[in-house]
Design a protein around this motif. Structure first.
Motif, PDB file in Angstrom:
ATOM      1  N   LEU A  64      -8.386 -14.923  -8.047  1.00 37.21           N
ATOM      2  CA  LEU A  64      -8.323 -13.459  -8.071  1.00 37.21           C
ATOM      3  C   LEU A  64      -7.705 -12.920  -6.786  1.00 37.21           C
ATOM      4  N   ALA A  65      -8.045 -13.553  -5.672  1.00 38.70           N
ATOM      5  CA  ALA A  65      -7.478 -13.136  -4.384  1.00 38.70           C
ATOM      6  C   ALA A  65      -5.968 -13.316  -4.382  1.00 38.70           C
ATOM      7  N   GLU A  66      -5.507 -14.454  -4.874  1.00 38.41           N
ATOM      8  CA  GLU A  66      -4.069 -14.724  -4.890  1.00 38.41           C
ATOM      9  C   GLU A  66      -3.333 -13.773  -5.826  1.00 38.41           C
ATOM     10  N   GLU A  67      -3.951 -13.448  -6.966  1.00 39.32           N
ATOM     11  CA  GLU A  67      -3.307 -12.500  -7.880  1.00 39.32           C
ATOM     12  C   GLU A  67      -3.231 -11.111  -7.261  1.00 39.32           C
ATOM     13  N   ASN A  68      -4.292 -10.690  -6.593  1.00 41.02           N
ATOM     14  CA  ASN A  68      -4.279  -9.386  -5.926  1.00 41.02           C
ATOM     15  C   ASN A  68      -3.187  -9.314  -4.870  1.00 41.02           C
ATOM     16  N   ARG A  69      -3.046 -10.376  -4.107  1.00 42.06           N
ATOM     17  CA  ARG A  69      -2.059 -10.360  -3.031  1.00 42.06           C
ATOM     18  C   ARG A  69      -0.638 -10.429  -3.581  1.00 42.06           C
ATOM     19  N   ARG A  70      -0.466 -11.062  -4.741  1.00 46.37           N
ATOM     20  CA  ARG A  70       0.855 -11.049  -5.395  1.00 46.37           C
ATOM     21  C   ARG A  70       1.212  -9.644  -5.866  1.00 46.37           C
ATOM     22  N   ILE A  71       0.216  -8.924  -6.378  1.00 48.42           N
ATOM     23  CA  ILE A  71       0.456  -7.585  -6.931  1.00 48.42           C
ATOM     24  C   ILE A  71       0.588  -6.540  -5.829  1.00 48.42           C
ATOM     25  N   HIS A  72      -0.361  -6.540  -4.904  1.00 47.72           N
ATOM     26  CA  HIS A  72      -0.473  -5.451  -3.935  1.00 47.72           C
ATOM     27  C   HIS A  72       0.012  -5.804  -2.529  1.00 47.72           C
ATOM     28  N   GLY A  73       0.187  -7.088  -2.246  1.00 44.90           N
ATOM     29  CA  GLY A  73       0.503  -7.485  -0.882  1.00 44.90           C
ATOM     30  C   GLY A  73      -0.762  -7.673  -0.057  1.00 44.90           C
ATOM     31  N   ASP A  74      -0.588  -8.029   1.202  1.00 42.31           N
ATOM     32  CA  ASP A  74      -1.736  -8.279   2.086  1.00 42.31           C
ATOM     33  C   ASP A  74      -2.199  -6.968   2.723  1.00 42.31           C
ATOM     34  N   ILE A  75      -2.769  -6.095   1.910  1.00 37.05           N
ATOM     35  CA  ILE A  75      -3.214  -4.804   2.433  1.00 37.05           C
ATOM     36  C   ILE A  75      -4.707  -4.633   2.181  1.00 37.05           C
ATOM     37  N   ASN A  76      -5.325  -3.854   3.037  1.00 37.06           N
ATOM     38  CA  ASN A  76      -6.741  -3.537   2.883  1.00 37.06           C
ATOM     39  C   ASN A  76      -6.861  -2.136   2.293  1.00 37.06           C
ATOM     40  N   PRO A  77      -7.340  -2.014   1.052  1.00 40.51           N
ATOM     41  CA  PRO A  77      -7.433  -0.700   0.417  1.00 40.51           C
ATOM     42  C   PRO A  77      -8.689   0.076   0.810  1.00 40.51           C
TER      43      PRO A  77
END
Length: 513
Positions: A383-396
C-alpha cells in the motif's frame, strides 16, 4: 402472566436480505464501494419495503432500539453475486458495475475507475444470486417453508452514500477514531466492554462537545469530509450509523474491524503451513512451526490491537484521495493512535520503505505487543508503494490531535513510547516534513488548536463550550465552575497559549453575565 409476556415480545416470522454499506469517499477517477450482505430477521409488521431505510439497513423506528448485540447474530450470506449502480441526485443511473462477488462472510468490495464529476452520489446494491451451493440450498429450503417469502422479494437490497472529490481538491479531510476520541466508551474494563454491546444509539454518549466540534469543522471548511476508523467489530455498524444520525454528525465513511476474518486467517495460515511440505524443506520443522507461532500470536493480539488495522485502512483510503488534499487525524492516548499517525507520515514520505519497512513492522514490539503479522507487514509495504507511485513522496497530514485521557499515558510517556518504537535516526520532533501529534484535552483543546491553525474561529469554541454545559463528564454534570476548570487546565502547545488566554477571559465574561 407468561402468555401476556409472550404477546409483548415480537417474534421474527421472516427474513429480509440486506446490504449494510455505510458510505465511501473517493476522487474523480478512482473510488470504491464496500459492504456486507446479511439476512435480517423480521416480524410480521416489518414487511412493507417503504418503511426500510436502505442506507442503514434498519426498519422505521428501529434506530432507537438496535444494539451491537442484536446485530451479532445476523446471518451472513455466503458468496453473494451483486450488481452496483452509481446514481445521481435525480435518480439517474450513471454507471453499472460488472458482477461483484462477495466472500464467504458476505463482504464485498469493488473499485471503480469510471470518471465522475465531483459531487454527492448514491450507490445501489442489487442481489443477483449466491455463488455457493450451500447458500443456495439454504435459501431454497427456507423459501419452501410455509409462510416464508420475504427473503429475496426484490433485488435492491442496500444503498450507500458516495462522495467524489475533485482531483484538484486541496482542502481538508478529517479522519477520527471513535472510542475515547468521539464517544465516551468505557473500553478498559470488562463491565464497559460488555455494556457497550447492549447500548442503543441514544445510550452511546459522546465526549462533551465533540458532535458540535465535527459540525463546526465541516461548516468552517467548505463541507470538508469526515471519516471514522474504529477497531470496534463490524456488527457495531448499524448502531454507530444510528448514533451519528442521532447526534447530527454527518460522515462520509465508517471503517470497522472484521474480527471473524482474523480468526479465520489464523486457522487458514496454520493449515497452509502444515499442509505444504515445501515449508518444511525451506524453513525446517522448527522454522515452519515458529512461523505459525508468530502468526497465531500476532493474529490473536490483533483481535484487540489497532496498529496494523488502522495503518492499513489509512494507507488504503489515501489511494482514493486527491494528491493535494490535506488530512487532519484525530485519536486518543488509550491505544496506539499516536504512533500510528506518525508511522503513517513516515511511510508516505518514504523515510522508511521497501524491505526495511516490512522487516521493521514485522519486528515491531509496541507497548509489549507483537501485533503485525508478516502478511500484514507485506500488505502495508504494498500500500505504501502504491501511494508513493500515485502521489509521490509527500506528507498529506496537516494536523494530528490526540485526546489525552486519564486511561492512557501522559504526554511525556507517549513521547518516550514513540521514540522507543521508531528506528534509530527517525525522530518525528526533529524532521521538518513530519507533523508530530499534539496532545490536548477533548473538544475544547481540539478546537483551540484548530483556531490557532486558522481552521476555526473563537466563536466556534464558545459554541462548543455552550454545548458542553449540562453534559455528564468525569462523574459529574458540567456546570459553570466545572466548565471554567476544564477550560483553565487544558494542555496546549505554546503557539495556542495566546488564543487560550483570550478564550478563558471571554468565557468568564459570558458566564458572569
Amino acid at each position: 402472566m407468561a402468555e401476556e409476556l409472550e404477546r409483548k415480545i415480537p417474534r421474527n416470522t421472516d427474513k429480509r436480505r440486506a446490504a449494510i454499506c455505510g458510505g465511501t469517499l473517493g476522487r474523480e477517477n478512482r473510488y470504491y464501494i464496500r459492504g456486507q450482505v446479511v439476512d435480517i430477521g423480521i416480524t410480521e409488521e416489518m414487511t412493507d419495503p417503504k418503511d426500510w431505510d436502505l442506507f442503514t439497513g434498519l426498519y422505521k423506528g428501529q434506530e432507537k432500539e438496535i444494539t451491537p448485540f442484536l446485530d451479532y447474530g445476523l446471518e451472513s450470506v455466503r458468496k453473494p453475486i451483486l450488481l452496483a449502480e452509481i446514481v445521481d441526485g435525480s435518480g439517474k443511473v450513471l454507471h453499472r458495475s460488472p458482477e461483484i462477488r462477495g466472500d464467504e462472510s458476505g463482504f464485498f468490495f469493488h473499485e471503480f475507475t469510471f470518471p465522475l464529476p465531483p459531487g454527492n452520489y448514491q450507490f445501489h446494491i442489487h442481489f443477483l444470486k449466491p455463488d455457493s451451493y450451500r447458500q443456495f440450498g439454504k435459501d431454497l429450503a427456507y423459501l419452501n417453508t410455509p409462510g416464508k417469502h420475504e427473503l429475496v422479494s426484490q433485488s435492491l437490497i442496500g444503498k450507500g452514500a458516495l462522495r467524489i472529490l475533485s482531483e484538484e481538491y486541496s482542502g481538508l479531510v478529517t479522519t477520527s477514531d471513535i472510542d475515547q476520541t468521539y464517544l465516551a466508551t468505557d473500553i478498559h474494563s470488562n463491565k464497559g466492554k460488555i455494556s457497550t454491546l447492549f447500548e442503543t444509539s441514544e445510550q452511546k454518549l459522546p465526549l462533551p462537545g465533540m458532535p458540535i466540534l465535527f459540525r463546526e469543522l465541516r461548516e468552517n471548511t467548505n463541507d470538508s469530509p469526515l471519516c471514522f476508523i474504529s477497531a470496534s467489530p463490524h456488527f457495531f455498524r448499524r448502531t454507530l450509523l444510528s448514533t451519528f444520525r442521532a447526534q447530527q454528525v454527518r460522515t462520509e465513511s465508517l471503517h470497522l474491524k472484521y474480527l471473524e476474518g482474523t480468526i479465520k486467517g489464523m486457522v487458514d495460515k496454520f493449515w497452509d503451513t502444515l499442509s505444504h511440505p515445501t515449508r518444511f524443506l525451506t524453513e525446517g520443522l522448527w522454522g515452519a512451526l515458529e512461523r505459525v507461532r508468530k502468526f497465531a500470536g500476532s493474529s490473536f493480539q490483533s483481535l484487540f490491537d489497532q496498529l496494523a488495522y488502522k495503518l492499513t485502512i489509512l494507507l488504503r483510503d489515501r489511494i482514493y484521495l486527491p494528491t493535494n488534499s490535506k488530512e487532519i487525524l484525530m485519536g486518543d492516548n488509550t491505544e496506539s493512535d499516536y504512533l500510528i499517525f506518525i508511522l503513517y507520515q513516515i511511510i508516505l514520505t518514504g523515510a522508511l520503505q521497501g524491505k526495511e519497512l516490512e522487516d521493521y513492522l514485522y519486528k515491531l514490539n509496541f507497548l509489549g505487543r507483537d501485533a503485525i503479522t508478516r502478511d500484514n507487514a507485506k500488505l502495508i509495504r504494498e500500500l505504501a508503494e502504491e501511494n508513493r507511485r500515485i502521489h509521490g513522496d509527500i506528507n498529506p497530514v496537516e494536523l494530528v490531535l490526540v485526546n489525552k485521557t486519564e486511561l492512557g499515558p501522559s504526554s511525556e510517556e507517549m513521547q518516550w513510547n514513540v521514540r522507543g518504537a521508531l528506528p534509530t535516526g527517525i525522530d518525528p520532533w526533529k524532521i521538518s516534513e513530519l507533523k508530530p501529534y499534539l496532545p490536548t484535552d477533548g473538544a475544547l483543546g481540539f478546537a483551540l488548536i484548530l483556531v490557532e491553525k486558522e481552521i476555526l474561529d473563537l466563536s466556534s469554541v464558545l459554541k462548543i463550550a455552550g454545548e458542553m454545559a449540562g453534559q455528564w463528564f468525569e462523574g459529574k454534570v458540567i456546570d459553570s465552575d466545572f466548565l471554567l476548570e476544564l477550560a483553565n487546565k487544558l494542555e496546549l502547545p505554546k503557539e495556542a497559549q495566546p488564543i487560550h488566554k483570550k478564550f478563558v477571559k471571554t468565557l468568564k465574561e459570558v458566564l458572569e453575565t
